[in-house]
Write a protein that holds these residues in place. Sequence first.
Motif, PDB file in Angstrom:
ATOM      1  N   GLN A  66       0.836  -1.190   0.000  1.00  0.00           N
ATOM      2  CA  GLN A  66       0.000   0.000   0.000  1.00  0.00           C
ATOM      3  C   GLN A  66       0.879   1.250   0.000  1.00  0.00           C
ATOM      4  N   LEU A  67       0.334   2.293  -0.564  1.00  0.00           N
ATOM      5  CA  LEU A  67       1.060   3.546  -0.726  1.00  0.00           C
ATOM      6  C   LEU A  67       1.722   3.970   0.591  1.00  0.00           C
ATOM      7  N   GLY A  68       2.978   4.414   0.476  1.00  0.00           N
ATOM      8  CA  GLY A  68       3.688   4.923   1.639  1.00  0.00           C
ATOM      9  C   GLY A  68       4.737   3.984   2.183  1.00  0.00           C
ATOM     10  N   ASN A  69       4.759   2.727   1.701  1.00  0.00           N
ATOM     11  CA  ASN A  69       5.698   1.758   2.268  1.00  0.00           C
ATOM     12  C   ASN A  69       6.171   0.757   1.223  1.00  0.00           C
ATOM     13  N   GLY A  70       7.214   0.019   1.589  1.00  0.00           N
ATOM     14  CA  GLY A  70       7.732  -1.039   0.740  1.00  0.00           C
ATOM     15  C   GLY A  70       8.170  -0.521  -0.610  1.00  0.00           C
ATOM     16  N   GLY A  71       7.730  -1.213  -1.672  1.00  0.00           N
ATOM     17  CA  GLY A  71       8.117  -0.832  -3.017  1.00  0.00           C
ATOM     18  C   GLY A  71       7.272   0.258  -3.626  1.00  0.00           C
ATOM     19  N   SER A  72       6.215   0.673  -2.944  1.00  0.00           N
ATOM     20  CA  SER A  72       5.360   1.755  -3.449  1.00  0.00           C
ATOM     21  C   SER A  72       5.936   3.116  -3.063  1.00  0.00           C
ATOM     22  N   SER A  73       5.346   4.168  -3.598  1.00  0.00           N
ATOM     23  CA  SER A  73       5.865   5.517  -3.350  1.00  0.00           C
ATOM     24  C   SER A  73       5.854   5.842  -1.861  1.00  0.00           C
ATOM     25  N   HIS A  74       6.956   6.381  -1.378  1.00  0.00           N
ATOM     26  CA  HIS A  74       7.060   6.863   0.002  1.00  0.00           C
ATOM     27  C   HIS A  74       6.818   8.369   0.002  1.00  0.00           C
ATOM     28  N   LEU A  75       5.989   8.822   0.933  1.00  0.00           N
ATOM     29  CA  LEU A  75       5.619  10.240   0.976  1.00  0.00           C
ATOM     30  C   LEU A  75       5.706  10.732   2.420  1.00  0.00           C
ATOM     31  N   PRO A  76       6.919  10.826   2.963  1.00  0.00           N
ATOM     32  CA  PRO A  76       7.095  11.134   4.379  1.00  0.00           C
ATOM     33  C   PRO A  76       6.660  12.538   4.783  1.00  0.00           C
ATOM     34  N   ASP A  77       6.455  13.414   3.807  1.00  0.00           N
ATOM     35  CA  ASP A  77       6.077  14.789   4.139  1.00  0.00           C
ATOM     36  C   ASP A  77       4.566  15.007   4.151  1.00  0.00           C
ATOM     37  N   ARG A  78       3.795  13.974   3.805  1.00  0.00           N
ATOM     38  CA  ARG A  78       2.343  14.129   3.781  1.00  0.00           C
ATOM     39  C   ARG A  78       1.766  13.964   5.179  1.00  0.00           C
ATOM     40  N   GLY A  79       0.730  14.779   5.481  1.00  0.00           N
ATOM     41  CA  GLY A  79       0.124  14.768   6.802  1.00  0.00           C
ATOM     42  C   GLY A  79      -1.107  13.893   6.880  1.00  0.00           C
ATOM     43  N   ALA A  80      -1.780  13.966   8.023  1.00  0.00           N
ATOM     44  CA  ALA A  80      -2.920  13.102   8.288  1.00  0.00           C
ATOM     45  C   ALA A  80      -4.069  13.335   7.317  1.00  0.00           C
ATOM     46  N   ASP A  81      -4.170  14.535   6.761  1.00  0.00           N
ATOM     47  CA  ASP A  81      -5.254  14.810   5.816  1.00  0.00           C
ATOM     48  C   ASP A  81      -5.079  14.040   4.514  1.00  0.00           C
ATOM     49  N   PHE A  82      -3.858  13.591   4.229  1.00  0.00           N
ATOM     50  CA  PHE A  82      -3.600  12.808   3.013  1.00  0.00           C
ATOM     51  C   PHE A  82      -3.855  11.329   3.244  1.00  0.00           C
ATOM     52  N   TRP A  83      -3.453  10.825   4.412  1.00  0.00           N
ATOM     53  CA  TRP A  83      -3.537   9.388   4.703  1.00  0.00           C
ATOM     54  C   TRP A  83      -4.923   9.044   5.230  1.00  0.00           C
ATOM     55  N   THR A  84      -5.823   8.719   4.337  1.00  0.00           N
ATOM     56  CA  THR A  84      -7.211   8.449   4.697  1.00  0.00           C
ATOM     57  C   THR A  84      -7.613   7.049   4.233  1.00  0.00           C
ATOM     58  N   VAL A  85      -8.693   6.539   4.796  1.00  0.00           N
ATOM     59  CA  VAL A  85      -9.240   5.252   4.356  1.00  0.00           C
ATOM     60  C   VAL A  85      -9.614   5.326   2.883  1.00  0.00           C
ATOM     61  N   GLN A  86     -10.187   6.448   2.460  1.00  0.00           N
ATOM     62  CA  GLN A  86     -10.587   6.605   1.065  1.00  0.00           C
ATOM     63  C   GLN A  86      -9.394   6.477   0.122  1.00  0.00           C
ATOM     64  N   LEU A  87      -8.244   7.013   0.521  1.00  0.00           N
ATOM     65  CA  LEU A  87      -7.043   6.895  -0.300  1.00  0.00           C
ATOM     66  C   LEU A  87      -6.728   5.433  -0.598  1.00  0.00           C
ATOM     67  N   PHE A  88      -6.793   4.589   0.430  1.00  0.00           N
ATOM     68  CA  PHE A  88      -6.437   3.188   0.243  1.00  0.00           C
ATOM     69  C   PHE A  88      -7.546   2.413  -0.464  1.00  0.00           C
ATOM     70  N   GLN A  89      -8.786   2.848  -0.330  1.00  0.00           N
ATOM     71  CA  GLN A  89      -9.852   2.265  -1.139  1.00  0.00           C
ATOM     72  C   GLN A  89      -9.623   2.579  -2.622  1.00  0.00           C
ATOM     73  N   ASP A  90      -9.269   3.827  -2.900  1.00  0.00           N
ATOM     74  CA  ASP A  90      -9.012   4.229  -4.287  1.00  0.00           C
ATOM     75  C   ASP A  90      -7.809   3.480  -4.857  1.00  0.00           C
ATOM     76  N   GLU A  91      -6.781   3.282  -4.031  1.00  0.00           N
ATOM     77  CA  GLU A  91      -5.605   2.555  -4.506  1.00  0.00           C
ATOM     78  C   GLU A  91      -5.956   1.114  -4.858  1.00  0.00           C
ATOM     79  N   LEU A  92      -6.775   0.468  -4.024  1.00  0.00           N
ATOM     80  CA  LEU A  92      -7.205  -0.899  -4.317  1.00  0.00           C
ATOM     81  C   LEU A  92      -7.988  -0.951  -5.623  1.00  0.00           C
ATOM     82  N   ASP A  93      -8.918  -0.037  -5.800  1.00  0.00           N
ATOM     83  CA  ASP A  93      -9.685   0.013  -7.051  1.00  0.00           C
ATOM     84  C   ASP A  93      -8.750   0.171  -8.250  1.00  0.00           C
TER      85      ASP A  93
END
Length: 300
Positions: A66-93
Amino acid sequence: MAALAPSAKGTLRFGEHRTWYRVTGRLDCGRPPVVVLHGGPGSTHDYLLALTALAEAGWPVVHYDQLGNGGSSHLPDRGADFWTVQLFQDELDNLLRGLGITEQYVLFGQSWGGMLAASHAARRPKGLRGLVIANSPASMPLWLEEMAVLRAQLPEQVQQTLLRHEAAGTTDSDEYFQAMRVFYDRHVCRILPWPADYTASFMEIYNDPTVYFTMNGPTEFHVIGSLKDFSVIDLCERIEVPTLLISGRHDEATPATVQPYADLIGDVRWEIFEQSSHVPHLEEPEKFTAVLVEYLKGLS
C-alpha cells in the motif's frame, strides 16, 4: 491486458504515485486471483508471502504494498489529511483495474487490511467472488477496549514501563521497545525468533513509519492515530459474498473485536486457529493453507 507470467512484479501508476505489486501464478488460469491486503496501515506485503502457497494449489495470488511503504511511493512529508481510508480504497480500485481483474477476484484482508477489504466488499462490486477477513477488528473503539484487557494481563513491571513512556512521549526508547515485545510475543507473533518474512515487514514500518504512526500510533496497543474511531460495523450487513473469518486463539484481534463480522455478515464462517495469535499463516501454515484452499474450492 496480456496475462502476467508467474511471479511477475511491477508498479502501477496511482495518480502521481506508484503502487508496487507481485503476481504469483497466471491471471488467465480461469480461477479468481486472491488479492492480499496487508495490515498496518503502513506495513508491507512481506509477512504475507506465505500466501503464495495458494498459487501452488491453483489460485493466482496478488500481493501489493500500500502507498507509503515497501516498493510503493514513500511520501514522508504528507500529513494526516492525506492518509485516509478513502485513499487506500481508491488505490485498491486502481490496482484491480490496472491488473485487469475487476471481473473476477477474491480479497484476503489481514488486520487493517481486513477492515479495508470489508469496506470494499460493502460496495458490492460485481467481480468480487469471496472475502477473507483475517485477524481483523470490526471497530477500532472495540480494539482499544480489548487492548486494555490484554495489557492488564501483562506483568506489572511491563505495564508500568509502557505507561511511563507513553505519558512521557518516549515510545521510541529501547526500554519501551523491550516492554512492547512482551505484548507482541504473546499476541502478535508467537514464533521465536520471529520469522524472516514477519521481521522484514516489521522493519519496513520503522524504516518509514509515516503511515503507521499517523493512522495507528506507535504500537499495536497504543492507538492514538487517525484510525482510532474507525469502524466498519455499519457496513457489514451490506456484504453479500461468502466470507471466511480467521483469528487466532491468542490473537490481539480478540473474539469481541471479530464478533460483529460474524453477527452481521449473511454468509459467513469463522475459523479460530488454536495455536496462533495474529499471524496464523506463519504460526500454523499447513492448517492455514488447507482452510483457505477448502474455502476457495467452495466458491467455484
